[in-house]
Design an enzyme around this catalytic site. Structure first.
Site, PDB file in Angstrom:
ATOM      1  CG  ASN A 147       8.060   1.821  -2.701  1.00 62.14           C
ATOM      2  OD1 ASN A 147       8.411   1.312  -3.714  1.00 62.14           O
ATOM      3  ND2 ASN A 147       8.637   2.125  -1.592  1.00 62.14           N
ATOM      4  CD1 TRP A 148       3.624  -1.906  -6.103  1.00 61.76           C
ATOM      5  CD2 TRP A 148       3.894  -3.038  -7.844  1.00 61.76           C
ATOM      6  NE1 TRP A 148       2.363  -2.089  -6.616  1.00 61.76           N
ATOM      7  CE2 TRP A 148       2.609  -2.648  -7.854  1.00 61.76           C
ATOM      8  CE3 TRP A 148       4.390  -3.784  -8.920  1.00 61.76           C
ATOM      9  CZ2 TRP A 148       1.875  -2.988  -8.975  1.00 61.76           C
ATOM     10  CZ3 TRP A 148       3.652  -4.283  -9.892  1.00 61.76           C
ATOM     11  CH2 TRP A 148       2.424  -3.885 -10.001  1.00 61.76           C
ATOM     12  CG  HIS A 156      11.730   4.844   0.455  1.00 64.94           C
ATOM     13  ND1 HIS A 156      12.331   4.020   1.121  1.00 64.94           N
ATOM     14  CD2 HIS A 156      10.464   4.778   0.597  1.00 64.94           C
ATOM     15  CE1 HIS A 156      11.537   3.078   1.671  1.00 64.94           C
ATOM     16  NE2 HIS A 156      10.403   3.490   1.464  1.00 64.94           N
ATOM     17  CD  GLU A 215       7.510   6.229   3.852  1.00 62.01           C
ATOM     18  OE1 GLU A 215       6.523   5.109   3.565  1.00 62.01           O
ATOM     19  OE2 GLU A 215       8.384   5.738   3.371  1.00 62.01           O
ATOM     20  N   GLY A 267       8.913  -1.543   7.015  1.00 66.46           N
ATOM     21  CA  GLY A 267       9.421  -2.926   6.706  1.00 66.46           C
ATOM     22  C   GLY A 267       9.371  -3.819   8.101  1.00 66.46           C
ATOM     23  N   GLY A 298       4.046  -0.193   1.521  1.00 67.86           N
ATOM     24  CA  GLY A 298       5.004  -0.838   0.883  1.00 67.86           C
ATOM     25  C   GLY A 298       4.822  -2.228   0.534  1.00 67.86           C
TER      26      GLY A 298
HETATM   27  P1  PGA Z   1       6.356  -1.122   4.385  1.00 68.86           P
HETATM   28  O1  PGA Z   1       7.263   0.019   3.295  1.00 68.86           O
HETATM   29  O2  PGA Z   1       4.912  -0.552   4.157  1.00 68.86           O
HETATM   30  O3  PGA Z   1       6.544  -2.461   3.922  1.00 68.86           O
HETATM   31  O4  PGA Z   1       6.505  -0.741   5.636  1.00 68.86           O
HETATM   32  C1  PGA Z   1       6.587   1.343   3.454  1.00 68.86           C
HETATM   33  C2  PGA Z   1       7.569   2.182   2.392  1.00 68.86           C
HETATM   34  O5  PGA Z   1       8.680   1.571   2.268  1.00 68.86           O
HETATM   35  O6  PGA Z   1       7.307   3.158   2.051  1.00 68.86           O
END
Ligand code: PGA
Length: 250
Positions: free
Chosen positions: A6-7, A95, A165, A171, A228
């Protein structure tokens, strides 16, 4: 096994083309069977460009979001049919960044998932608890409620991609303990199977990196990862792919 990138809202056009070309090359070098599915969800504006690069390659395109209607007066939104036509076979729905920043709730998410299916795409359905809900010990109730609400709107299916998630891990550079991932992914699988989705695929997402991917992908309750930031960094992504290959073909 599913590896989903997921960019988010990262990268200009030149970067997107360069990065997708490099990923495509790396995926071409993998064993060519269907045991690992590599999906990348770039910013929608680059999809048509990138479809030309992924065409005739094993890399599959996905979108980061879609609208719940096929067409209409919805300024700034994208219909699932438009995304399908641009080359997407998957779309992320629910998300946590959409849930928090765009106030999306489970009714909207369920409608989006249904619209994606009707347009011929597979939704990647994200569920997960906040830090407070985890702290209060309510996380399993929250997640099963999210699933029940969304599933009631999707209709009958045998398969579904679901990504666990936890909001506090996204993040954040902070991954849950493996037992925590395992617990929730096991419950998700059990819960949706009880509701008639006989062959669900359960992914984990939230601060997946090259260095922790092997441990996560080794969990028997986990069928893949939703990545991400690390999906936008070639060395990280390559390490995640290597972990998946080692586990799948060893
Ligand atoms: P991340 O994001 O790997 O940067 O924590 C995951 C996501 O948003 O699906």
């Amino acid at each position: 096994m599913y590896l989903v990138g997921n960019w988010k809202m990262i990268g200009d056009r030149a970067y997107a083309r360069r990065h997708m070309s490099a990923i495509t090359l790396a995926v071409r070098a993998m064993p060519q069977d269907d045991r690992i599915t590599v999906i990348h969800c770039p910013p929608a504006i680059w999809l048509t460009d990138l479809a030309a690069i992924t065409q005739k390659s094993p890399v599959v395109l996905g979108a980061q979001d879609c609208h719940y209607e096929a067409k209409g007066a919805f300024t700034g939104d994208l219909s699932p049919y438009m995304l399908r036509e641009a080359g997407c076979r998957y779309v992320i729905v629910g998300h946590s960044e959409r849930r928090t920043m765009h106030h999306e709730g489970d009714t909207l998410i369920g409608r989006k998932a249904r619209a994606a299916i009707e347009a011929g795409m597979q939704p990647i359905l994200c569920v997960g608890e906040s830090a407070q809900q985890r702290h209060d010990g309510r996380y399993l109730d929250i997640i099963t409620q999210q699933l029940d609400h969304i599933l009631s709107l999707i209709g009958e299916r045998n398969t579904l991609l679901i990504a666990y998630e936890p909001m506090w891990a996204i993040g954040a550079g902070r991954t849950p303990h493996m037992e925590e991932i395992d617990e929730v992914c096991t419950i998700i699988r059990y819960h949706v199977k009880n509701r008639g989705i006989l062959a669900p695929s359960v992914l984990y997402g939230g601060s997946v990196r090259g260095c922790n991917s092997s441990e996560i992908l080794n969990l028997s309750s986990v069928d893949g990862v939703l990545v991400g930031l690390a999906s936008t960094q070639l060395h990280e992504w390559t390490e995640i792919m290597k972990a998946a290959i080692d586990i799948t073909y060893s």
